[in-house]
Design an enzyme around this catalytic site. Structure first.
Site, short mmCIF file in Angstrom:
data_model
loop_
_atom_site.label_atom_id
_atom_site.label_comp_id
_atom_site.label_asym_id
_atom_site.label_seq_id
_atom_site.Cartn_x
_atom_site.Cartn_y
_atom_site.Cartn_z
N TYR A 1 0.87 -1.19 0.00
CA TYR A 1 0.00 0.00 0.00
C TYR A 1 0.90 1.23 0.00
O TYR A 1 1.87 1.31 0.75
CB TYR A 1 -0.90 0.02 1.24
CG TYR A 1 -1.72 1.30 1.36
CD1 TYR A 1 -3.00 1.36 0.84
CD2 TYR A 1 -1.20 2.44 1.99
CE1 TYR A 1 -3.75 2.53 0.92
CE2 TYR A 1 -1.94 3.61 2.07
CZ TYR A 1 -3.21 3.65 1.54
OH TYR A 1 -3.94 4.80 1.64
N GLU B 1 -3.71 7.46 -4.04
CA GLU B 1 -3.64 6.18 -3.33
C GLU B 1 -3.38 5.06 -4.33
O GLU B 1 -4.11 4.89 -5.29
CB GLU B 1 -4.95 5.92 -2.58
CG GLU B 1 -4.92 4.66 -1.73
CD GLU B 1 -6.22 4.45 -0.98
OE1 GLU B 1 -6.20 4.46 0.26
OE2 GLU B 1 -7.27 4.28 -1.64
#
Length: 387
Positions: free
Chosen positions: A109, A198
């Site tokens: 991530y 993101e």
């Protein structure tokens, strides 16, 4: 302002970030021609909506052949996807993204965002990619690393970048690509006025390549005027129709799930108004800030926006006149109420500039308007009125 995954990936590619090759489909009839641009036996079909959790809702499919692609695309196009971010009403899929499938060795991530508390740019990293970062924060917070850097023209230096990517433990041949990716994200934040980028997941493929497998971007609404290329990416199908109408009048409007419509001037006063409604046992139907110097026409438009929400059972207007004159607001409310034959309870609290003139306009309107002495009194009266 949010954009779709395929749009975010196009921006990433423009700034030198590694993404899989893909094509966007607005109609099933486009599949045969556009899929020719892709190679490989396996493809990934993705629903394009402004919400996370698409995979769990059936919005992401691994495809093995052309016939399967067309079959699944027909099922997905027009489908209402309900995820934890869409709410129970879900969102209709009106575009699809088809990309070449990647063989995944590891998932990470990575995000980059404006941290308003520190006035810095924050990079958030985790070795737990491919799942909701909120779940990681709750169950394994020690697996999330945050590095904040100062705003500067040259972007993060080598020492800062090494700190950002240290949690991933990349191999030597992957480090240079990771450094380039970090610089790309920083440049997008600065050059496109993005609030958030993101990448989830950021993957290492089985061949050792670094790839941004999914991407989300959000942009600062207040800076859109100087980013016309970003504004072109706006998809009105993904936005609430009432909020779209509000933007035409430069009204700060956010739809909520309650039954009491609110019209207030000033964000802080609007928040306080919503809080006190909750204190008396009801929920606000919206956040609506008409601003400091609203015209009669703007106030009238705001009033009609509130009433376009079928959940609204009563309206509370709370105005403190500074630049905003109470008589202007009162006239706008009266005009709108008469035009639409208002039948809902209406409580008005006015204070400040031209308060007496505003109250006189309301009193002479022949409308059933409840006046309030203060905010506490106003909230109490509107809650009682809709019971």
């Amino acid at each position: 302002m949010n954009i779709h995954e395929h749009q975010a990936k196009k921006i990433l590619k423009e700034f030198g970030a590694p993404v899989s090759k893909g094509v966007v489909i607005l109609s099933i009839n486009e599949i045969d021609e556009k899929v020719k641009e892709l190679s490989g036996n396996k493809l990934v079909l993705k629903a394009q909506i402004h919400a996370g959790g698409r995979g769990k809702a059936g919005g992401v499919k691994l495809i093995s052949n052309h016939d399967e692609l067309k079959t699944e695309a027909k099922k997905m196009m027009g489908k209402i996807l309900v995820t934890h971010q869409t709410g129970p009403e879900g969102k209709e899929v009106k575009r699809l993204y088809i990309e070449e499938a990647s063989s995944i060795q590891k998932e990470f991530y990575l995000s980059c965002l404006v941290d308003r508390e520190s006035s810095k740019i924050a990079f958030i990293c985790s070795t737990e990619g491919g799942i909701d970062i909120e779940a990681v924060a709750e169950k394994n917070p020690e697996k999330i690393f945050t590095k904040k850097i100062d705003l500067k023209d040259e972007g993060p230096n080598d020492h800062e970048i090494e700190a950002i990517i240290s949690i991933f433990k990349f191999k030597k041949n992957q480090v240079d690509k990771a450094k380039k990716l970090i610089k790309s994200l920083y440049r997008i934040i600065i050059e496109k006025d993005a609030n958030l980028i993101e990448i989830n997941p950021l993957i290492i493929s089985k061949s050792g390549e670094l790839i941004c497998l999914d991407a989300k971007m959000n942009f600062d609404d207040n800076a859109i005027f100087r980013r016309p290329e970003v504004l072109k990416l706006r998809d009105l199908n993904e936005e609430d129709p009432i909020e779209i109408e509000a933007s035409k009048y430069d009204l700060a409007y956010i739809k909520l799930n309650g039954s009491i419509g609110c019209m207030v001037n000033g964000a802080g006063l609007a928040m306080a108004t919503m809080d006190i409604i909750k204190l008396y046992g009801k929920e606000p139907a919206n956040f609506l800030d008409v601003g400091g110097g609203a015209s009669k026409e703007k106030v009238s438009a705001a009033f009609k926006l509130i009433l376009s929400d079928k959940n609204v059972k009563g309206i509370l207007i709370n105005i403190f006149g500074g630049i905003m004159r109470c008589d202007v607001l009162a006239q706008g409310v009266v005009d709108a109420a008469k035009e639409i034959n208002l039948s809902l309870p209406l409580v008005v609290r006015l204070a400040g500039t031209n308060f007496k003139e505003g109250k006189e306009i309301l009193d002479k309107s022949n409308l059933e308007i409840l006046s309030a002495l203060d905010l506490n009194d106003a909230a109490k009266k509107i809650v009682e009125a809709i019971k």
